[in-house]
Design a protein around this motif. Structure first.
Motif, PDB file in Angstrom:
ATOM      1  N   ILE A  93      36.963  50.475  44.920  1.00  0.00           N
ATOM      2  CA  ILE A  93      36.885  49.626  43.728  1.00  0.00           C
ATOM      3  C   ILE A  93      38.061  49.918  42.797  1.00  0.00           C
ATOM      4  CG2 ILE A  93      35.525  49.178  41.652  1.00  0.00           C
ATOM      5  CD1 ILE A  93      33.021  49.709  43.329  1.00  0.00           C
ATOM      6  N   GLY A  94      38.372  51.203  42.662  1.00  0.00           N
ATOM      7  CA  GLY A  94      39.510  51.549  41.810  1.00  0.00           C
ATOM      8  C   GLY A  94      40.806  50.996  42.361  1.00  0.00           C
ATOM      9  N   ALA A  95      40.973  51.072  43.682  1.00  0.00           N
ATOM     10  CA  ALA A  95      42.207  50.543  44.284  1.00  0.00           C
ATOM     11  C   ALA A  95      42.309  49.045  44.089  1.00  0.00           C
ATOM     12  CB  ALA A  95      42.262  50.914  45.745  1.00  0.00           C
ATOM     13  N   VAL A  96      41.136  48.367  44.233  1.00  0.00           N
ATOM     14  CA  VAL A  96      41.152  46.911  44.042  1.00  0.00           C
ATOM     15  C   VAL A  96      41.522  46.561  42.601  1.00  0.00           C
ATOM     16  CG1 VAL A  96      39.705  44.857  44.016  1.00  0.00           C
ATOM     17  CG2 VAL A  96      39.546  46.464  45.915  1.00  0.00           C
ATOM     18  N   ILE A  97      40.966  47.320  41.652  1.00  0.00           N
ATOM     19  CA  ILE A  97      41.262  47.033  40.238  1.00  0.00           C
ATOM     20  C   ILE A  97      42.746  47.256  39.952  1.00  0.00           C
ATOM     21  CG2 ILE A  97      40.840  47.811  37.879  1.00  0.00           C
ATOM     22  CD1 ILE A  97      37.963  48.409  38.729  1.00  0.00           C
ATOM     23  N   VAL A  98      43.297  48.362  40.465  1.00  0.00           N
ATOM     24  CA  VAL A  98      44.725  48.638  40.255  1.00  0.00           C
ATOM     25  C   VAL A  98      45.575  47.549  40.891  1.00  0.00           C
ATOM     26  CG1 VAL A  98      46.604  50.242  40.778  1.00  0.00           C
ATOM     27  CG2 VAL A  98      44.394  51.114  40.009  1.00  0.00           C
ATOM     28  N   ALA A  99      45.192  47.131  42.111  1.00  0.00           N
ATOM     29  CA  ALA A  99      45.956  46.078  42.780  1.00  0.00           C
ATOM     30  C   ALA A  99      45.874  44.780  41.998  1.00  0.00           C
ATOM     31  CB  ALA A  99      45.450  45.904  44.201  1.00  0.00           C
ATOM     32  N   ALA A 100      44.667  44.505  41.445  1.00  0.00           N
ATOM     33  CA  ALA A 100      44.521  43.271  40.667  1.00  0.00           C
ATOM     34  C   ALA A 100      45.385  43.306  39.410  1.00  0.00           C
ATOM     35  CB  ALA A 100      43.047  43.076  40.312  1.00  0.00           C
ATOM     36  N   ILE A 101      45.378  44.472  38.761  1.00  0.00           N
ATOM     37  CA  ILE A 101      46.226  44.600  37.561  1.00  0.00           C
ATOM     38  C   ILE A 101      47.699  44.432  37.924  1.00  0.00           C
ATOM     39  CG2 ILE A 101      46.962  46.199  35.769  1.00  0.00           C
ATOM     40  CD1 ILE A 101      44.129  47.351  35.772  1.00  0.00           C
ATOM     41  N   TYR A 102      48.125  45.037  38.999  1.00  0.00           N
ATOM     42  CA  TYR A 102      49.527  44.909  39.425  1.00  0.00           C
ATOM     43  C   TYR A 102      49.870  43.464  39.734  1.00  0.00           C
ATOM     44  CZ  TYR A 102      53.626  45.162  42.405  1.00  0.00           C
ATOM     45  OH  TYR A 102      54.862  44.937  42.969  1.00  0.00           O
ATOM     46  N   VAL A 103      48.967  42.802  40.489  1.00  0.00           N
ATOM     47  CA  VAL A 103      49.226  41.403  40.851  1.00  0.00           C
ATOM     48  C   VAL A 103      49.295  40.546  39.594  1.00  0.00           C
ATOM     49  CG1 VAL A 103      48.252  39.377  41.984  1.00  0.00           C
ATOM     50  CG2 VAL A 103      48.257  41.579  43.165  1.00  0.00           C
ATOM     51  N   PHE A 104      48.419  40.838  38.631  1.00  0.00           N
ATOM     52  CA  PHE A 104      48.402  40.035  37.403  1.00  0.00           C
ATOM     53  C   PHE A 104      49.701  40.211  36.606  1.00  0.00           C
ATOM     54  CE2 PHE A 104      47.496  39.811  32.831  1.00  0.00           C
ATOM     55  CZ  PHE A 104      47.117  38.493  32.732  1.00  0.00           C
ATOM     56  N   PHE A 105      50.086  41.447  36.404  1.00  0.00           N
ATOM     57  CA  PHE A 105      51.283  41.682  35.592  1.00  0.00           C
ATOM     58  C   PHE A 105      52.572  41.322  36.326  1.00  0.00           C
ATOM     59  CE2 PHE A 105      48.363  44.329  33.093  1.00  0.00           C
ATOM     60  CZ  PHE A 105      48.719  43.960  31.806  1.00  0.00           C
ATOM     61  N   SER A 106      52.548  41.383  37.656  1.00  0.00           N
ATOM     62  CA  SER A 106      53.759  40.991  38.391  1.00  0.00           C
ATOM     63  C   SER A 106      53.883  39.493  38.539  1.00  0.00           C
ATOM     64  CB  SER A 106      53.753  41.662  39.770  1.00  0.00           C
ATOM     65  OG  SER A 106      52.644  41.208  40.531  1.00  0.00           O
ATOM     66  N   SER A 107      52.840  38.778  38.207  1.00  0.00           N
ATOM     67  CA  SER A 107      52.878  37.314  38.324  1.00  0.00           C
ATOM     68  C   SER A 107      53.206  36.634  36.990  1.00  0.00           C
ATOM     69  CB  SER A 107      51.547  36.796  38.845  1.00  0.00           C
ATOM     70  OG  SER A 107      50.493  37.098  37.927  1.00  0.00           O
ATOM     71  N   ILE A 108      53.324  37.398  35.917  1.00  0.00           N
ATOM     72  CA  ILE A 108      53.672  36.803  34.625  1.00  0.00           C
ATOM     73  C   ILE A 108      54.991  37.397  34.139  1.00  0.00           C
ATOM     74  CG2 ILE A 108      51.236  36.448  34.022  1.00  0.00           C
ATOM     75  CD1 ILE A 108      51.483  38.826  32.124  1.00  0.00           C
ATOM     76  N   TYR A 109      55.674  36.606  33.326  1.00  0.00           N
ATOM     77  CA  TYR A 109      56.883  37.092  32.639  1.00  0.00           C
ATOM     78  C   TYR A 109      56.969  36.373  31.285  1.00  0.00           C
ATOM     79  CZ  TYR A 109      58.905  32.788  34.545  1.00  0.00           C
ATOM     80  OH  TYR A 109      59.143  31.483  34.879  1.00  0.00           O
ATOM     81  N   THR A 146      31.605  57.900  47.061  1.00  0.00           N
ATOM     82  CA  THR A 146      32.959  58.227  46.603  1.00  0.00           C
ATOM     83  C   THR A 146      33.972  57.259  47.180  1.00  0.00           C
ATOM     84  OG1 THR A 146      32.350  60.554  46.471  1.00  0.00           O
ATOM     85  CG2 THR A 146      34.692  60.035  46.500  1.00  0.00           C
ATOM     86  N   ASN A 147      33.814  56.898  48.454  1.00  0.00           N
ATOM     87  CA  ASN A 147      34.736  55.951  49.082  1.00  0.00           C
ATOM     88  C   ASN A 147      34.644  54.586  48.409  1.00  0.00           C
ATOM     89  OD1 ASN A 147      35.602  57.899  50.847  1.00  0.00           O
ATOM     90  ND2 ASN A 147      34.094  57.368  52.425  1.00  0.00           N
ATOM     91  N   ARG A 148      33.380  54.215  48.034  1.00  0.00           N
ATOM     92  CA  ARG A 148      33.224  52.926  47.373  1.00  0.00           C
ATOM     93  C   ARG A 148      33.940  52.912  46.038  1.00  0.00           C
ATOM     94  NH1 ARG A 148      27.234  50.906  46.894  1.00  0.00           N
ATOM     95  NH2 ARG A 148      27.539  50.959  49.161  1.00  0.00           N
ATOM     96  N   LEU A 149      33.815  53.979  45.261  1.00  0.00           N
ATOM     97  CA  LEU A 149      34.503  54.048  43.968  1.00  0.00           C
ATOM     98  C   LEU A 149      36.016  54.032  44.153  1.00  0.00           C
ATOM     99  CD1 LEU A 149      32.316  56.719  42.111  1.00  0.00           C
ATOM    100  CD2 LEU A 149      32.338  54.240  41.746  1.00  0.00           C
ATOM    101  N   PHE A 150      36.456  54.705  45.187  1.00  0.00           N
ATOM    102  CA  PHE A 150      37.901  54.706  45.444  1.00  0.00           C
ATOM    103  C   PHE A 150      38.400  53.305  45.781  1.00  0.00           C
ATOM    104  CE2 PHE A 150      41.491  55.140  48.367  1.00  0.00           C
ATOM    105  CZ  PHE A 150      42.369  55.861  47.575  1.00  0.00           C
TER     106      PHE A 150
END
Length: 370
Positions: free
Chosen positions: A8-24, A2-6
Motif C-alpha cells: 500500500i505504501g509503495a502504491v501511494i508513493v507511486a501514485a504521488i510520483y505519477v501525479f507530480f510528474s504529470s503536472i507542471y 506487513t507485506n500488505r502495508l508495504f
C-alpha cells in the motif's frame, strides 16, 4: 500484514510520483516547451498548471525565461572614418519571442544565443561606426546610430526566435593612442583663440590709451595757453598800475622804495655793509626823520578798464592728432557685464572760466596839509 502495508505504501508513493510528474507549472515570467520523444508538441505561454504524460521518458518540459534580457559588451575598439579609434561600451535588451525557434536553432540555451548576439552586435557596431566621421560619433547622431545598430541585428537574431527590443551605447571614448593627439590639437586651438582675443584686447587698449593721451595733451595745452595769456595780461596790468602810481608822486615813491630797501638790507642778519656816506642809499638818513615835502601836483587817476583776458575762440573744425590726421571713429569694448566702454567723444578743451571783473578802485584821499 506487513507485506500488505508495504504494498500500500509503495502504491501511494507511486501514485504521488505519477501525479507530480504529470503536472507542471508555468509562472507569469516564464514559458514552457513541451516535447515528446524530443519533438516539440506544444508551447505554453500563459501562466497556470498544465498536465502531461507522467515521467519525463515520454513527455519532457523545458522552462525558458519570458522576461526582457540584457546583453552587455564592454571596451570594444571600433574604427571610424579617418583611421581614428574609439572605445565603446554598449548593451542590448531582448526577449525570447518564439520559443519553438529558440529550441530548434539554439537548443534552448541562453549561452548559445548570447554567443550569436555578441557576434552580431560586434559586427553591427563596427559597421555603424565605420560609416561615421571622427566628430559624428560624439554628436547628436548617437540616437540614429543606436537605431541603425538595432535594425541591423534584428533580422539576423529573429532566426533564433529572439526579438531585439533596444540597443544602447553607454560610452564612446577616444582610444589611448588618439586621445593625446586630440588633446594637443584642442589645446592648440584654444591657445590660438586666446591669443587672438588677447591681441584684440591689446589693440583696443592701445587705441583707447592713445586717444586718452591725446585728449590729455590737448586739454593741458589749452589750459596752459589760457593761463599764460591771463598771467601776461595780469603782469601788464600790474606794471601799468605801478607806473601810474609812480607817476602820481615820484618823490614819495622814492622815499617808500628807500624804506623798503632799509628794512630788507638792515635786518638783524649780522651782515656788515661798507658804503660811502654820500651814497644814494643813505639819502634819507640825514633828514633827521623829516619826511619829504608832499607833492602838490598829481597825475590824473587811471581810468577803470576791463582787464578780463581775451582768449582765443574755439573752432568747430575737426580736431587733429598733431600729425595732420583727422579724428576717426573711437573704438568701443563690451565688458563681461554687457556694458559698453568707449573713450570720451571729442578732444576740444573745455571753455575757459570767465574771470570776475575787479571792483572799481576807491579814490585816494589827499594827505593832510594838501
Amino acid at each position: 500484514m506487513t507485506n500488505r502495508l508495504f504494498i500500500i505504501g509503495a502504491v501511494i508513493v507511486a501514485a504521488i510520483y505519477v501525479f507530480f510528474s504529470s503536472i507542471y507549472i508555468v509562472d507569469e515570467r516564464e514559458q514552457a516547451i513541451v516535447m515528446r520523444f524530443g519533438q516539440i508538441t506544444d508551447v505554453r505561454t500563459e501562466p497556470g498548471i498544465y498536465f502531461k504524460i507522467p515521467t519525463d521518458v515520454v513527455d519532457s518540459v523545458q522552462i525558458i525565461d519570458d522576461r526582457l534580457l540584457r546583453y552587455d559588451i564592454a571596451n570594444m575598439r571600433v574604427q571610424v572614418s579617418g583611421n581614428a579609434f574609439y572605445q565603446v561600451d554598449a548593451f542590448l535588451t531582448y526577449r525570447i519571442a518564439n520559443a519553438r525557434l529558440f529550441r530548434e536553432r539554439a537548443t534552448g540555451q541562453l549561452s548559445v544565443a548570447e554567443a550569436r548576439i555578441g557576434a552580431s552586435l560586434d559586427a553591427a557596431l563596427r559597421q555603424v561606426y565605420g560609416l561615421r566621421e571622427f566628430t559624428d560619433a560624439l554628436s547628436d547622431q548617437r540616437a540614429q546610430m543606436m537605431q541603425e545598430t538595432r535594425d541591423l541585428i534584428r533580422t539576423d537574431l529573429a532566426e533564433l526566435g529572439l526579438d531585439i527590443v533596444d540597443v544602447r551605447i553607454l560610452r564612446t571614448d577616444l582610444d589611448s593612442d588618439v586621445s593625446a593627439t586630440t588633446f594637443e590639437r584642442m589645446r592648440a586651438e584654444r591657445l590660438a583663440e586666446a591669443a587672438l582675443l588677447r591681441a584684440r584686447g591689446q589693440e583696443q587698449a592701445q587705441s583707447l590709451r592713445a586717444i586718452a593721451d591725446r585728449q590729455s595733451v590737448e586739454i593741458v595745452a589749452a589750459a596752459t595757453r589760457d593761463a599764460e595769456i591771463i598771467r601776461g595780461q595780469g603782469d601788464a596790468d600790474r606794471n601799468r598800475i605801478f607806473a601810474a602810481a609812480y607817476g602820481q608822486d615820484a618823490e614819495f615813491f622814492e622815499f617808500y622804495r628807500s624804506m623798503e630797501s632799509y628794512r630788507t638790507a638792515l635786518a638783524g642778519t649780522g651782515t656788515t655793509m661798507v658804503l660811502s656816506p654820500d651814497s644814494a642809499f643813505f639819502r634819507y638818513f640825514g633828514s633827521d626823520g623829516q619826511l619829504p615835502a608832499a607833492s602838490t601836483t598829481f597825475a590824473p587817476p587811471l581810468p577803470q578798464e576791463d582787464i578780463a583776458p581775451s582768449l582765443p575762440t574755439t573752432s568747430d573744425e575737426p580736431a587733429l592728432d598733431g600729425l595732420g590726421i583727422e579724428e576717426t571713429v573711437a573704438p568701443s569694448m563690451t565688458l563681461e557685464d554687457g556694458s559698453q566702454l568707449a573713450p570720451t567723444v571729442g578732444t576740444e578743451a573745455p571753455a575757459p572760466i570767465e574771470p570776475v571783473a575787479p571792483a572799481p578802485a576807491e579814490p585816494v584821499a589827499p594827505a593832510a596839509g594838501q
